[in-house]
Design a protein around this motif. Structure first.
Motif, PDB file in Angstrom:
ATOM      1  N   TYR A 247       0.833  -1.207   0.000  1.00 33.64           N
ATOM      2  CA  TYR A 247       0.000   0.000   0.000  1.00 33.64           C
ATOM      3  C   TYR A 247       0.865   1.254   0.000  1.00 33.64           C
ATOM      4  CZ  TYR A 247      -3.277   3.596   1.391  1.00 33.64           C
ATOM      5  OH  TYR A 247      -4.015   4.755   1.435  1.00 33.64           O
ATOM      6  N   GLN A 248       1.984   1.217   0.781  1.00 30.39           N
ATOM      7  CA  GLN A 248       2.883   2.362   0.825  1.00 30.39           C
ATOM      8  C   GLN A 248       3.436   2.670  -0.567  1.00 30.39           C
ATOM      9  OE1 GLN A 248       3.417   4.194   3.402  1.00 30.39           O
ATOM     10  NE2 GLN A 248       3.456   3.054   5.298  1.00 30.39           N
ATOM     11  N   ILE A 249       3.576   1.646  -1.382  1.00 27.51           N
ATOM     12  CA  ILE A 249       4.164   1.823  -2.711  1.00 27.51           C
ATOM     13  C   ILE A 249       3.115   2.218  -3.748  1.00 27.51           C
ATOM     14  CG2 ILE A 249       5.364   0.638  -4.596  1.00 27.51           C
ATOM     15  CD1 ILE A 249       6.762  -1.070  -2.488  1.00 27.51           C
ATOM     16  N   ILE A 250       1.984   1.507  -3.773  1.00 19.62           N
ATOM     17  CA  ILE A 250       1.030   1.680  -4.877  1.00 19.62           C
ATOM     18  C   ILE A 250       0.062   2.830  -4.680  1.00 19.62           C
ATOM     19  CG2 ILE A 250       1.143  -0.789  -5.356  1.00 19.62           C
ATOM     20  CD1 ILE A 250      -1.638  -1.080  -4.143  1.00 19.62           C
ATOM     21  N   GLN A 251      -0.024   3.386  -3.458  1.00 23.79           N
ATOM     22  CA  GLN A 251      -1.035   4.404  -3.207  1.00 23.79           C
ATOM     23  C   GLN A 251      -0.856   5.629  -4.103  1.00 23.79           C
ATOM     24  OE1 GLN A 251      -0.982   7.605  -1.275  1.00 23.79           O
ATOM     25  NE2 GLN A 251      -3.176   7.766  -1.650  1.00 23.79           N
ATOM     26  N   ASN A 252       0.382   5.940  -4.434  1.00 23.15           N
ATOM     27  CA  ASN A 252       0.638   7.102  -5.286  1.00 23.15           C
ATOM     28  C   ASN A 252       0.323   6.844  -6.756  1.00 23.15           C
ATOM     29  OD1 ASN A 252       1.469   8.702  -3.200  1.00 23.15           O
ATOM     30  ND2 ASN A 252       3.643   8.305  -3.481  1.00 23.15           N
ATOM     31  N   TYR A 253       0.103   5.585  -7.110  1.00 21.71           N
ATOM     32  CA  TYR A 253      -0.037   5.242  -8.528  1.00 21.71           C
ATOM     33  C   TYR A 253      -1.415   4.688  -8.890  1.00 21.71           C
ATOM     34  CZ  TYR A 253       5.000   5.520  -7.872  1.00 21.71           C
ATOM     35  OH  TYR A 253       6.263   5.945  -7.527  1.00 21.71           O
ATOM     36  N   VAL A 254      -2.202   4.296  -7.901  1.00 19.22           N
ATOM     37  CA  VAL A 254      -3.523   3.726  -8.175  1.00 19.22           C
ATOM     38  C   VAL A 254      -4.584   4.799  -7.942  1.00 19.22           C
ATOM     39  CG1 VAL A 254      -5.193   1.951  -7.524  1.00 19.22           C
ATOM     40  CG2 VAL A 254      -2.735   1.427  -7.518  1.00 19.22           C
ATOM     41  N   GLU A 255      -5.422   5.021  -8.932  1.00 19.53           N
ATOM     42  CA  GLU A 255      -6.415   6.087  -8.868  1.00 19.53           C
ATOM     43  C   GLU A 255      -7.699   5.647  -8.173  1.00 19.53           C
ATOM     44  OE1 GLU A 255      -5.868   9.166  -9.687  1.00 19.53           O
ATOM     45  OE2 GLU A 255      -3.823   8.666 -10.297  1.00 19.53           O
ATOM     46  N   TRP A 256      -7.572   4.912  -7.080  1.00 20.87           N
ATOM     47  CA  TRP A 256      -8.722   4.552  -6.266  1.00 20.87           C
ATOM     48  C   TRP A 256      -8.828   5.535  -5.116  1.00 20.87           C
ATOM     49  CZ3 TRP A 256      -9.795  -1.290  -5.047  1.00 20.87           C
ATOM     50  CH2 TRP A 256     -10.040  -1.963  -6.235  1.00 20.87           C
ATOM     51  N   ASN A 257      -9.983   5.512  -4.462  1.00 17.97           N
ATOM     52  CA  ASN A 257     -10.097   6.222  -3.191  1.00 17.97           C
ATOM     53  C   ASN A 257      -9.099   5.595  -2.222  1.00 17.97           C
ATOM     54  OD1 ASN A 257     -11.089   6.437  -0.328  1.00 17.97           O
ATOM     55  ND2 ASN A 257     -12.596   7.760  -1.303  1.00 17.97           N
ATOM     56  N   PRO A 258      -8.158   6.382  -1.647  1.00 17.13           N
ATOM     57  CA  PRO A 258      -7.113   5.798  -0.800  1.00 17.13           C
ATOM     58  C   PRO A 258      -7.650   5.011   0.388  1.00 17.13           C
ATOM     59  CG  PRO A 258      -6.540   8.042  -1.401  1.00 17.13           C
ATOM     60  CD  PRO A 258      -7.953   7.820  -1.863  1.00 17.13           C
ATOM     61  N   GLN A 259      -8.783   5.439   0.942  1.00 19.87           N
ATOM     62  CA  GLN A 259      -9.348   4.728   2.092  1.00 19.87           C
ATOM     63  C   GLN A 259      -9.852   3.350   1.677  1.00 19.87           C
ATOM     64  OE1 GLN A 259     -12.454   6.863   4.086  1.00 19.87           O
ATOM     65  NE2 GLN A 259     -12.340   5.602   5.925  1.00 19.87           N
ATOM     66  N   ILE A 260     -10.566   3.302   0.548  1.00 22.15           N
ATOM     67  CA  ILE A 260     -11.072   2.023   0.048  1.00 22.15           C
ATOM     68  C   ILE A 260      -9.907   1.114  -0.309  1.00 22.15           C
ATOM     69  CG2 ILE A 260     -12.372   0.900  -1.800  1.00 22.15           C
ATOM     70  CD1 ILE A 260     -14.154   3.367  -1.923  1.00 22.15           C
ATOM     71  N   LEU A 261      -8.903   1.681  -0.990  1.00 20.17           N
ATOM     72  CA  LEU A 261      -7.733   0.899  -1.386  1.00 20.17           C
ATOM     73  C   LEU A 261      -7.037   0.300  -0.171  1.00 20.17           C
ATOM     74  CD1 LEU A 261      -5.726   0.015  -3.601  1.00 20.17           C
ATOM     75  CD2 LEU A 261      -4.521   2.182  -3.231  1.00 20.17           C
ATOM     76  N   PHE A 262      -6.898   1.090   0.896  1.00 12.16           N
ATOM     77  CA  PHE A 262      -6.219   0.627   2.113  1.00 12.16           C
ATOM     78  C   PHE A 262      -6.951  -0.560   2.722  1.00 12.16           C
ATOM     79  CE2 PHE A 262      -5.625   0.834   6.746  1.00 12.16           C
ATOM     80  CZ  PHE A 262      -4.247   0.714   6.818  1.00 12.16           C
ATOM     81  N   TYR A 263      -8.263  -0.421   2.932  1.00 11.68           N
ATOM     82  CA  TYR A 263      -9.001  -1.486   3.604  1.00 11.68           C
ATOM     83  C   TYR A 263      -9.183  -2.720   2.720  1.00 11.68           C
ATOM     84  CZ  TYR A 263      -9.914   1.757   7.385  1.00 11.68           C
ATOM     85  OH  TYR A 263      -9.759   2.627   8.436  1.00 11.68           O
ATOM     86  N   VAL A 264      -9.232  -2.521   1.412  1.00  4.87           N
ATOM     87  CA  VAL A 264      -9.295  -3.674   0.501  1.00  4.87           C
ATOM     88  C   VAL A 264      -7.988  -4.461   0.586  1.00  4.87           C
ATOM     89  CG1 VAL A 264      -9.302  -4.356  -1.924  1.00  4.87           C
ATOM     90  CG2 VAL A 264     -10.999  -2.735  -1.089  1.00  4.87           C
ATOM     91  N   CYS A 265      -6.855  -3.744   0.562  1.00  7.45           N
ATOM     92  CA  CYS A 265      -5.542  -4.401   0.676  1.00  7.45           C
ATOM     93  C   CYS A 265      -5.432  -5.173   1.984  1.00  7.45           C
ATOM     94  CB  CYS A 265      -4.422  -3.362   0.589  1.00  7.45           C
ATOM     95  SG  CYS A 265      -4.127  -2.690  -1.048  1.00  7.45           S
ATOM     96  N   ILE A 266      -5.802  -4.519   3.082  1.00 10.05           N
ATOM     97  CA  ILE A 266      -5.709  -5.144   4.398  1.00 10.05           C
ATOM     98  C   ILE A 266      -6.605  -6.369   4.479  1.00 10.05           C
ATOM     99  CG2 ILE A 266      -6.171  -4.853   6.861  1.00 10.05           C
ATOM    100  CD1 ILE A 266      -3.682  -3.415   5.973  1.00 10.05           C
ATOM    101  N   GLY A 267      -7.869  -6.228   4.082  1.00  9.20           N
ATOM    102  CA  GLY A 267      -8.838  -7.320   4.196  1.00  9.20           C
ATOM    103  C   GLY A 267      -8.430  -8.550   3.408  1.00  9.20           C
TER     104      GLY A 267
END
Length: 372
Positions: A247-267
């Protein structure tokens, strides 16, 4: 300052001895002027921008500082982006600072005042609020780590090396240590996050860390025989670590909502890690111990070197929708730390796999000897 943001209207302040009305907001530009977070309006309705946009321009960003002994006050100071050209001194721009003084009895804001400094272009907005109390939040633990960083660094490095390179070999002591760490750090962090007013001094934090750590060790001692259960938990933790890493790496490159992206990755990663741990005991146990040990060593170094984006801070920034600030805080230091973590994980995994292979060969030799 997200808690003080008013999305429906602007805050206003007028000094009895002044003809100006000051209009301001937090975490967003004012509705009165969409290009400024703090404006001054005179009796004729003329507006002057004392601060620029909350988004800034180029390298011009809001600067946050924690007030300390030099101020003789506890709180947070924010230097806002500079405003328009100063009318009283055309060679300068208007500048403004927000000073939030710590007062745990004030739920929102009180004793608000806006004053002009010795320089006619400099303004200070000051008030009392519980949101100016760095100790009354989950950041108390981070402050403690910072204040006693060399002690924690040594402890974390020793513990990290043990888990990374010898955890599998001494599995029962490892379980006790892990339970102690989980109780000491994660349970305390959870208490601070859920009950921000529960612990507000370093003394009580030390007591909480000690009690939670001892409780974790006691639980680990009586459950150290349930290795399969801990392997599943290790798999889940491994999944969480992988999610945090990527997540630390891809957050700057994926055009998703960062909150959704974070919890999807974690889950996804936590569930997958736990399931893999159930079917592949030894490999997952070795890998997760290497990951955790490498993480402890890496975080120990970051306590002294600095420039690390803490996971708790990441979650808070996501929760407060501070997307731009989250992206700005990711720099080359973050990737250096992640690289160090990855290198230690690989090295620890190789060492422990070699021990596992030798132990397996030794057991097979003893079995063959008995059969003969």
């Amino acid at each position: 300052m997200q808690a003080l943001q008013d999305k429906k209207k602007d805050y206003e302040y007028k000094n009895e001895n002044s003809s100006y009305t000051f209009i301001y907001n937090f975490c967003q530009n004012t509705k009165t002027n969409s290009e400024s977070t703090l404006i001054r309006k005179d009796e004729n309705g003329t507006i002057v921008k004392l601060a620029g946009s909350i988004d800034g321009e180029g390298d011009d960003k809001n600067q946050w500082l924690e007030m300390g002994d030099s101020d003789n006050k506890e709180g947070i100071s924010i230097a806002l982006v500079t405003g328009e050209t100063c009318k009283e001194s055309p060679e300068s721009k208007y500048s403004a600072n927000i000073r939030v003084l710590c007062d745990t009895d004030v739920d929102s804001m009180s004793d608000i005042k806006i004053t002009q400094g010795e320089h006619p272009c400099v303004y200070t907005l000051e008030f009392k609020s519980r949101y100016g109390c760095p100790l009354g939040s989950s950041y108390l633990l981070l402050k403690l780590l910072k204040d006693y960083k060399y002690i924690f660094m040594v402890v974390m490095i020793i513990m990290g090396i043990f888990l990374c390179f010898f955890g599998f070999k001494y599995i029962e002591p490892t379980i006790i240590v892990l339970c102690g760490v989980v109780g000491c750090y994660f349970l305390t962090s959870l208490l601070l996050s859920l009950f921000p007013d529960f612990i507000t001094t370093e003394l009580w934090l030390f007591v909480c860390l000690l009690v939670c750590g001892i409780l974790g060790c006691i639980i680990g001692y009586f459950t150290k025989g349930e290795v399969s259960f801990y392997i599943i938990l290790c798999g889940a933790f491994l999944g969480y670590s992988v999610a945090t890493f990527f997540y630390q790496i891809i957050q700057n490159y994926v055009e998703w909502n960062p909150q959704i992206l974070f919890y999807v990755c974690i889950g996804i990663c936590v569930v997958a890690g736990g399931a893999i741990g159930y079917f592949f005991h030894d490999p997952i146990l070795i890998l997760s111990l290497s990951v955790f040990g490498g993480y402890l060593v890496m975080r120990a170094v970051s306590l002294v070197a600095g420039n690390y984006l803490d996971e708790g801070m990441t979650i808070d920034l996501i929760k407060n929708k501070e997307w731009e600030q989250l992206k700005e805080m990711r720099n080359s230091w973050i990737y250096a730390y992640l690289g160090t973590w990855l290198a230690l994980t690989i090295a620890g995994t190789i060492v422990q796999c070699r021990y596992h292979r030798k132990e397996k060969e030794h057991k097979q030799d003893r079995k063959s000897t008995r059969l003969n």
